[in-house]
Design a protein around this motif. Structure first.
Motif, PDB file in Angstrom:
ATOM      1  N   HIS A  87       0.837  -1.205   0.000  1.00 50.05           N
ATOM      2  CA  HIS A  87       0.000   0.000   0.000  1.00 50.05           C
ATOM      3  C   HIS A  87       0.874   1.258   0.000  1.00 50.05           C
ATOM      4  O   HIS A  87       0.643   2.194   0.766  1.00 50.05           O
ATOM      5  CB  HIS A  87      -0.946   0.007   1.207  1.00 50.05           C
ATOM      6  N   ILE A  88       1.871   1.241  -0.861  1.00 49.63           N
ATOM      7  CA  ILE A  88       2.822   2.355  -0.943  1.00 49.63           C
ATOM      8  C   ILE A  88       2.326   3.356  -1.977  1.00 49.63           C
ATOM      9  O   ILE A  88       2.154   3.020  -3.152  1.00 49.63           O
ATOM     10  CB  ILE A  88       4.222   1.840  -1.315  1.00 49.63           C
ATOM     11  N   ASN A  89       2.069   4.558  -1.530  1.00 49.28           N
ATOM     12  CA  ASN A  89       1.606   5.602  -2.433  1.00 49.28           C
ATOM     13  C   ASN A  89       1.916   6.948  -1.812  1.00 49.28           C
ATOM     14  O   ASN A  89       2.416   7.030  -0.691  1.00 49.28           O
ATOM     15  CB  ASN A  89       0.109   5.467  -2.717  1.00 49.28           C
ATOM     16  N   LYS A 133       1.608  10.839  -7.629  1.00 46.87           N
ATOM     17  CA  LYS A 133       1.128  11.916  -8.491  1.00 46.87           C
ATOM     18  C   LYS A 133       2.266  12.581  -9.265  1.00 46.87           C
ATOM     19  O   LYS A 133       2.112  12.960 -10.421  1.00 46.87           O
ATOM     20  CB  LYS A 133       0.410  12.970  -7.648  1.00 46.87           C
ATOM     21  N   ASN A 134       3.415  12.746  -8.593  1.00 48.79           N
ATOM     22  CA  ASN A 134       4.524  13.497  -9.182  1.00 48.79           C
ATOM     23  C   ASN A 134       5.804  12.680  -9.092  1.00 48.79           C
ATOM     24  O   ASN A 134       6.172  12.211  -8.015  1.00 48.79           O
ATOM     25  CB  ASN A 134       4.725  14.830  -8.460  1.00 48.79           C
ATOM     26  N   ILE A 135       6.474  12.549 -10.219  1.00 45.91           N
ATOM     27  CA  ILE A 135       7.731  11.821 -10.270  1.00 45.91           C
ATOM     28  C   ILE A 135       8.839  12.788 -10.689  1.00 45.91           C
ATOM     29  O   ILE A 135       8.714  13.478 -11.704  1.00 45.91           O
ATOM     30  CB  ILE A 135       7.668  10.643 -11.258  1.00 45.91           C
ATOM     31  N   ILE A 136       9.889  12.832  -9.885  1.00 49.82           N
ATOM     32  CA  ILE A 136      11.072  13.633 -10.192  1.00 49.82           C
ATOM     33  C   ILE A 136      12.198  12.668 -10.537  1.00 49.82           C
ATOM     34  O   ILE A 136      12.549  11.801  -9.737  1.00 49.82           O
ATOM     35  CB  ILE A 136      11.479  14.519  -8.998  1.00 49.82           C
ATOM     36  N   VAL A 137      12.754  12.807 -11.724  1.00 48.84           N
ATOM     37  CA  VAL A 137      13.805  11.909 -12.186  1.00 48.84           C
ATOM     38  C   VAL A 137      15.143  12.630 -12.143  1.00 48.84           C
ATOM     39  O   VAL A 137      15.277  13.731 -12.684  1.00 48.84           O
ATOM     40  CB  VAL A 137      13.521  11.405 -13.611  1.00 48.84           C
ATOM     41  N   LEU A 138      16.124  12.022 -11.512  1.00 47.04           N
ATOM     42  CA  LEU A 138      17.473  12.587 -11.440  1.00 47.04           C
ATOM     43  C   LEU A 138      18.402  11.778 -12.333  1.00 47.04           C
ATOM     44  O   LEU A 138      18.403  10.543 -12.292  1.00 47.04           O
ATOM     45  CB  LEU A 138      17.999  12.564 -10.000  1.00 47.04           C
ATOM     46  N   LYS A 139      19.182  12.493 -13.150  1.00 43.44           N
ATOM     47  CA  LYS A 139      20.135  11.840 -14.045  1.00 43.44           C
ATOM     48  C   LYS A 139      21.505  12.463 -13.884  1.00 43.44           C
ATOM     49  O   LYS A 139      21.650  13.663 -13.662  1.00 43.44           O
ATOM     50  CB  LYS A 139      19.680  11.957 -15.504  1.00 43.44           C
TER      51      LYS A 139
END
Length: 260
Positions: free
Chosen positions: A52-54, A78-84
């Motif tokens: 139940h991870i959200n 809802k929001n995904i932040i991608v680090l590269k």
């Protein structure tokens, strides 16, 4: 080749498109499908659902320009932040997010999700949903105290890292140091999911061999507990691929939450 001469993912030139073609494509001769694609997709889906991870914010720090593990994440965050770590990886990822000509094809990965669902129709718009959820793609430096300096990220409810610690860590101390930085990105009680390869020393991209830190499951478990995490899930899968591109013995996913 002497392992000390292997290139470092975050230091030397890294051809992210060739890496995708070698290890994550839908080509007939791509032998890593069960290990690099299906295993991760199936296990992440299970971890999110059963645990139940959200939440609101998920931060992803993964190797190259992979996105297949984020299909499931977009269902729960809802929001995904991608680090590269470098510009090439950022450009490759943005090409897919912006649906530009020449973007890497990821359609085969969503099919793995559909295979495990009674109602596959709900995943027809999965790519669009993931594109919408990816709010920012940010460059970072793993050596900085604040890896995204001068940008300060909001604390995350979940952090996912696929293979990154394997590639940037030279030894156990490095791994724990970088693990601590991932922990600092989390809210109290936040969840961390790591996917890595066990007993590995190198992987190949084109003509270049890159370093991979060698470790086993026991080391990761102890490292997480030492940094204040409670382990919720762990699964390993013995290697099935026949290839000399990389020498891992098994793949592993481990999920934990940070003590409040």
């Amino acid at each position: 080749m002497d392992p000390s001469s292997h290139k470092l993912y975050h230091v030397h030139d890294f051809d992210t498109r060739q890496c995708l073609e070698h290890y994550f494509s839908d080509k007939a001769d791509m032998v890593f499908g069960d290990d690099s694609l299906k295993f991760l997709i199936e296990n992440l889906r299970q971890v999110f659902e059963v645990g139940h991870i959200n939440g609101d914010i998920l931060i992803d720090l993964s190797s190259g320009s992979i996105i297949h593990h984020l299909y499931s994440a977009s269902e729960f965050f809802k929001n995904i932040i991608v680090l590269k770590v470098n510009n090439k990886c950022i450009m490759e990822l943005k090409r897919w997010v912006d649906e530009r000509t020449g973007a890497f094809y990821w359609g085969h990965t969503s099919k793995h999700l559909q295979e495990n669902e009674e109602n596959s129709d709900q995943f027809q718009d999965q790519a669009a949903k993931l594109r919408s959820a990816i709010q920012h793609v940010v460059k970072y430096d793993p050596e900085k105290e604040n890896m995204t300096d001068p940008l300060v990220l909001p604390p995350a409810d979940c952090v996912i890292s696929v293979l990154l610690l394997d590639l940037i860590s030279k030894d156990q101390d490095d791994y724990i140091r970088y693990l601590r930085k991932l922990s600092m990105l989390l809210n109290p009680g936040g969840h961390l999911m790591l996917m890595g390869c066990l007993d590995t020393t190198y992987f190949t991209v084109g003509k270049d061999k890159f370093h991979i830190f060698t470790y086993d499951e026991d080391f990761v478990r102890k490292a997480l507990v030492g940094e204040g995490f409670i382990i919720d899930y762990c699964n390993t899968k013995e290697r099935t691929a026949v290839s000399d591109l990389v020498d891992y013995q098994a793949v592993m996913i481990i999920a934990a939450h940070k003590e409040k």
